[in-house]
Motif scaffolding. Structure first.
Motif, PDB file in Angstrom:
ATOM      1  N   ASP A   1       7.368 -20.465 -17.054  1.00 34.50           N
ATOM      2  CA  ASP A   1       8.888 -20.517 -16.791  1.00 34.50           C
ATOM      3  C   ASP A   1       9.154 -20.780 -15.210  1.00 34.50           C
ATOM      4  N   ILE A   2       8.460 -20.201 -14.486  1.00 30.22           N
ATOM      5  CA  ILE A   2       8.499 -20.240 -12.961  1.00 30.22           C
ATOM      6  C   ILE A   2       7.606 -21.166 -12.244  1.00 30.22           C
ATOM      7  N   PRO A   3       7.915 -22.201 -11.588  1.00 28.74           N
ATOM      8  CA  PRO A   3       7.053 -23.025 -10.817  1.00 28.74           C
ATOM      9  C   PRO A   3       6.755 -22.341  -9.314  1.00 28.74           C
ATOM     10  N   PRO A   4       5.602 -22.622  -8.701  1.00 31.45           N
ATOM     11  CA  PRO A   4       5.495 -22.393  -7.434  1.00 31.45           C
ATOM     12  C   PRO A   4       6.590 -22.719  -6.396  1.00 31.45           C
ATOM     13  N   LEU A   5       7.058 -22.119  -5.474  1.00 29.87           N
ATOM     14  CA  LEU A   5       8.006 -22.366  -4.370  1.00 29.87           C
ATOM     15  C   LEU A   5       7.378 -23.750  -3.718  1.00 29.87           C
ATOM     16  N   PRO A   6       8.520 -24.651  -3.856  1.00 25.92           N
ATOM     17  CA  PRO A   6       8.158 -26.053  -3.293  1.00 25.92           C
ATOM     18  C   PRO A   6       7.859 -25.630  -1.710  1.00 25.92           C
ATOM     19  N   SER A   7       7.175 -26.351  -0.956  1.00 27.80           N
ATOM     20  CA  SER A   7       6.863 -26.356   0.234  1.00 27.80           C
ATOM     21  C   SER A   7       8.322 -26.539   1.022  1.00 27.80           C
ATOM     22  N   LEU A   8       8.603 -25.784   2.243  1.00 28.20           N
ATOM     23  CA  LEU A   8       9.737 -25.804   2.904  1.00 28.20           C
ATOM     24  C   LEU A   8       9.175 -26.695   4.113  1.00 28.20           C
ATOM     25  N   ARG A   9      10.312 -27.434   4.688  1.00 25.09           N
ATOM     26  CA  ARG A   9      10.316 -28.221   5.845  1.00 25.09           C
ATOM     27  C   ARG A   9       9.589 -27.471   6.948  1.00 25.09           C
ATOM     28  N   ALA A  10       8.605 -27.433   7.551  1.00 28.01           N
ATOM     29  CA  ALA A  10       7.951 -26.853   8.789  1.00 28.01           C
ATOM     30  C   ALA A  10       8.682 -27.077  10.024  1.00 28.01           C
ATOM     31  N   ARG A  11       9.171 -28.522  10.144  1.00 27.94           N
ATOM     32  CA  ARG A  11       9.691 -28.910  11.358  1.00 27.94           C
ATOM     33  C   ARG A  11      10.950 -28.436  11.501  1.00 27.94           C
ATOM     34  N   GLU A  12      11.836 -27.672  10.522  1.00 24.85           N
ATOM     35  CA  GLU A  12      13.048 -27.283  10.486  1.00 24.85           C
ATOM     36  C   GLU A  12      12.908 -25.639  10.764  1.00 24.85           C
ATOM     37  N   TRP A  13      11.885 -25.074  10.012  1.00 23.97           N
ATOM     38  CA  TRP A  13      11.531 -23.416  10.315  1.00 23.97           C
ATOM     39  C   TRP A  13      10.973 -23.241  11.575  1.00 23.97           C
ATOM     40  N   LEU A  14      10.022 -23.937  11.864  1.00 25.05           N
ATOM     41  CA  LEU A  14       8.964 -23.385  13.059  1.00 25.05           C
ATOM     42  C   LEU A  14       9.751 -22.898  14.174  1.00 25.05           C
ATOM     43  N   PRO A  15      10.687 -23.792  14.767  1.00 20.88           N
ATOM     44  CA  PRO A  15      11.508 -23.450  16.039  1.00 20.88           C
ATOM     45  C   PRO A  15      12.280 -22.013  15.742  1.00 20.88           C
ATOM     46  N   LEU A  16      12.844 -21.899  14.569  1.00 20.99           N
ATOM     47  CA  LEU A  16      13.664 -20.818  14.300  1.00 20.99           C
ATOM     48  C   LEU A  16      12.723 -19.618  13.959  1.00 20.99           C
ATOM     49  N   LEU A  17      11.542 -19.750  13.896  1.00 15.67           N
ATOM     50  CA  LEU A  17      10.562 -18.631  13.626  1.00 15.67           C
ATOM     51  C   LEU A  17       9.816 -17.977  14.930  1.00 15.67           C
ATOM     52  N   ASP A  18       9.921 -18.916  15.654  1.00 21.76           N
ATOM     53  CA  ASP A  18       9.359 -18.339  17.212  1.00 21.76           C
ATOM     54  C   ASP A  18       9.949 -17.269  17.671  1.00 21.76           C
ATOM     55  N   ASP A  19       9.148 -16.259  17.993  1.00 22.01           N
ATOM     56  CA  ASP A  19       9.379 -15.172  18.732  1.00 22.01           C
ATOM     57  C   ASP A  19       8.508 -14.846  19.729  1.00 22.01           C
ATOM     58  N   GLY A  20       7.929 -15.896  20.144  1.00 14.96           N
ATOM     59  CA  GLY A  20       6.913 -15.792  21.381  1.00 14.96           C
ATOM     60  C   GLY A  20       5.719 -14.850  21.404  1.00 14.96           C
ATOM     61  N   THR A  21       5.259 -14.333  20.275  1.00 10.16           N
ATOM     62  CA  THR A  21       4.384 -13.162  19.980  1.00 10.16           C
ATOM     63  C   THR A  21       2.908 -13.844  19.724  1.00 10.16           C
ATOM     64  N   PRO A  22       1.928 -13.533  20.389  1.00  4.62           N
ATOM     65  CA  PRO A  22       0.421 -14.125  19.989  1.00  4.62           C
ATOM     66  C   PRO A  22       0.240 -13.930  18.377  1.00  4.62           C
ATOM     67  N   GLU A  23       0.833 -13.096  17.794  1.00  2.00           N
ATOM     68  CA  GLU A  23       0.605 -12.894  16.282  1.00  2.00           C
ATOM     69  C   GLU A  23       0.987 -14.112  15.512  1.00  2.00           C
ATOM     70  N   LEU A  24       2.385 -14.328  15.988  1.00  2.00           N
ATOM     71  CA  LEU A  24       2.940 -15.795  15.231  1.00  2.00           C
ATOM     72  C   LEU A  24       2.135 -16.909  15.705  1.00  2.00           C
ATOM     73  N   ARG A  25       1.721 -17.012  16.863  1.00  2.00           N
ATOM     74  CA  ARG A  25       0.930 -18.215  17.225  1.00  2.00           C
ATOM     75  C   ARG A  25      -0.438 -18.318  16.554  1.00  2.00           C
ATOM     76  N   VAL A  26      -1.058 -17.249  16.198  1.00  2.00           N
ATOM     77  CA  VAL A  26      -2.331 -17.281  15.467  1.00  2.00           C
ATOM     78  C   VAL A  26      -2.013 -17.511  13.947  1.00  2.00           C
ATOM     79  N   ALA A  27      -1.004 -17.147  13.543  1.00  2.00           N
ATOM     80  CA  ALA A  27      -0.746 -17.439  11.992  1.00  2.00           C
ATOM     81  C   ALA A  27      -0.231 -18.740  11.801  1.00  2.00           C
ATOM     82  N   VAL A  28       0.308 -19.241  12.625  1.00  2.00           N
ATOM     83  CA  VAL A  28       1.004 -20.525  12.739  1.00  2.00           C
ATOM     84  C   VAL A  28      -0.445 -21.640  12.630  1.00  2.00           C
ATOM     85  N   ALA A  29      -1.260 -21.308  13.529  1.00  2.00           N
ATOM     86  CA  ALA A  29      -2.589 -21.941  13.575  1.00  2.00           C
ATOM     87  C   ALA A  29      -3.328 -21.977  12.303  1.00  2.00           C
ATOM     88  N   LEU A  30      -3.280 -20.698  11.811  1.00  2.00           N
ATOM     89  CA  LEU A  30      -4.042 -20.612  10.333  1.00  2.00           C
ATOM     90  C   LEU A  30      -3.472 -21.440   9.302  1.00  2.00           C
TER      91      LEU A  30
END
Length: 575
Positions: free
Chosen positions: A263-292
């Protein structure tokens, strides 16, 4: 006694200016439940009802303005409940302390507030419009109204909304329960969630309680609560929580069995180009997670294909995902329950097996496959954003918050990294430096092998760099297929010895080191847990400069070439 003119004037001042005045022994029911009196209305005993008569007069005079002038435009159906501006019949039972998932609610009223005096004609026009738009249509739930207010989808001049939920309390009595206040202001972190909110609304919120398992309903409610917090306050941390909550909803669907998946498909991929600048909080944890999360192959797979039950729908548009055939779970399970480093270490091992068996990299292997233990293939994914050296070094040392990286990764895996994406801003005003960590000798010797791209030779001279015909200036290093398994088993010294042998075979000036001593020099080295963390760190891609700096550390150039490289350029060379 009958009220006098002076009593009426005092009540009017109390209604308009909030002056304390004694009320009349009367009640207006659901419109002011706190003054209804009765049992439980007083900490010591029940109290009498008390109401300001002018509140009743102004209530009904104002209610006339909320007449259904906008009912036709709002597509209200006859006989399906009240139709009035800034009211929705679908209540969102999140965002206030007394909410409950199964309580009987008739809807929500979001009363507009404005800071300046307005004429009767202006107020009548505002209420007759009743504009509250989200995702291009009229808001039809409390959450939609909150997101409309945060994305300027309401009329100008409204400063805030006072939210009231119409719910049954004290038996079957309908009460207007205060549910908070939301300020109308543009929050740039809200509009980007429209596609995610549409997926939740289409496939989950409208299923009905009788068809929705309890686990999925709880996951959806948690996501809705995070969306409401984002609409109320904004900020990168709350946007991260929204994305992670959406990933948790998808994981709950995957665990729900075939009926939910059909009944429910997986979530379609969201546009990283739009999301990434808004997700950036300057922490090393986020930088490592983004690289992965950003690493993937030509089919758009990457870690999401390994760590979730979804796989790219290659035959359709990019960014569409389908569930893995046969009701199978993730190839590497337990991202949200197992130790994070164990999951990443197993993912590196699984990636190695897949490369050996089918080579998902469209560029092909870097070496001829063979059955021997020394065979090499390119394990690294093709496209990704690298992490700074200091951040990964801190992760190797256990100085970062593994639980937060895992939570971020759950959400970041749902982004589409196929487009060209600018890396996280190194000059972020709130950038948090990674904690200083002692260098792990095994990591900075092994990491260049897992980079997957050609590296500048550490012994390349300035003359070689200036001449294309002076010999190879780059080197491609790739790991042996047994190394991830050795690291997971705690046999780091053996993998390190093989890496040094590979460096000598590449004719690099290897800094000699005893593998056993190098491993023993690091805290907890030699244990399987330390080897697993090292394998997890090797899955995290580095920036090009970081990988080359580690190669220079493992293979420092001869002293004469180092002096030549550091010498000032001659006038002829600078032109």
């Amino acid at each position: 006694r009958a009220p006098t003119r002076e009593d009426s004037q005092r009540w009017l001042r109390g209604a308009l200016h909030g002056e304390p005045v004694p009320g009349r022994d009367a009640t207006i029911g659901q419109f002011h439940p706190g003054a209804a009196g009765g049992a439980g209305s007083n900490p010591l005993d029940e109290s009498l009802a008390a109401v300001n008569p002018w509140d009743v007069v102004l209530l009904f005079e104002g209610a006339v303005l909320f007449a259904a002038a906008a009912a036709r435009r709002l597509n209200a159906e006859r006989g399906k409940g009240a139709a009035m501006p800034f009211m929705v019949r679908t209540s969102s039972p999140v965002g206030y302390a007394s909410s409950a998932p199964d309580e009987d609610a008739s809807g929500e009223v979001w009363a507009p507030l404005w800071p300046q005096a307005a004429t009767l004609a202006e107020v009548r026009h505002l209420l007759s419009e009743g504009r509250a738009q989200w995702r291009g249509s009229q808001a039809d739930s409390g959450l939609d109204l909150a997101q409309a207010a945060a994305s300027l989808g309401v009329d100008r001049g409204i400063e805030a909304f006072a939210r009231h939920a119409i719910v049954q309390r004290f038996g079957q009595s309908d009460f207007a329960v205060p549910a908070g206040r939301l300020t109308v202001t543009p929050r740039p972190h809200v509009p980007v969630v429209a596609e995610l909110d549409a997926w939740l609304d289409r496939y989950i919120r409208r299923r009905g309680d009788d068809r929705t398992p309890g686990a999925l309903d709880r996951a959806r409610r948690y996501a809705d609560a995070r969306l409401l917090e984002l609409a109320a306050h904004g900020g990168p941390r709350r946007l991260q929580q929204v994305l992670s909550a959406a990933g948790a909803v998808e994981a709950t669907i995957a665990r729900g069995g075939r009926s939910l998946r059909d009944d429910i498909p997986p979530l379609p991929s969201l546009r990283a180009r739009e999301w990434l600048p808004l997700l950036d909080d300057g922490t090393p944890e986020l930088r490592v997670a983004v690289a992965l999360a950003s690493q993937h192959d030509g089919d758009g797979g990457g870690l999401r294909r390994l760590l979730t039950a979804a796989t790219p729908d290659v035959g359709r548009a990019r960014g569409r995902w389908v569930w893995r055939e046969g009701n199978q779970g993730p190839l590497v399970g337990g991202l949200d329950v197992r130790p994070f480093v164990d999951v990443l270490a197993e993912a590196l091992w699984r990636r190695t097996l897949e490369v050996e068996q089918g080579d998902p990299d469209p560029d092909g292997p870097t070496g001829r496959p063979s059955d021997g233990p020394g065979s090499v293939r390119r394990i690294a994914f093709r496209w990704r954003l690298g992490a700074p050296r200091e951040d990964v070094a801190a992760f190797v040392a256990g100085a970062l918050d593994d639980a937060r990286i895992a939570e971020l990764l759950v959400g970041l895996l749902r982004l589409d990294w196929g487009d060209r994406i600018d890396p996280l801003d190194g000059q972020h005003p709130d950038r948090v430096a990674a904690p200083a960590a002692p260098p792990n000798p095994a990591w900075w010797r092994l990491a260049p092998f897992f980079h997957g791209r050609a590296l500048q030779r550490s012994d390349a001279s300035a003359a070689q760099a200036a001449s294309q015909a002076a010999g190879p200036r780059e080197v491609q290093l790739d790991p042996e297929r047994t190394w991830p398994a050795l690291l997971r088993a705690g046999r780091t010294a053996r993998a390190l010895a093989a890496a040094q042998r590979r460096l000598r075979m590449a004719h690099l000036p290897v800094l000699p080191v005893d593998p056993q001593r190098a491993v023993a020099s690091h805290p907890a080295a030699g244990a399987s847990t330390a080897g697993g963390r090292l394998a997890a760190a090797l899955l995290c891609p580095l920036t090009q400069g970081a990988a080359e700096s580690l190669l220079r550390r493992a293979c420092p150039p001869p002293p004469d070439q180092a002096e030549e490289r550091n010498a000032p350029a001659s006038p002829a060379a600078t032109g």
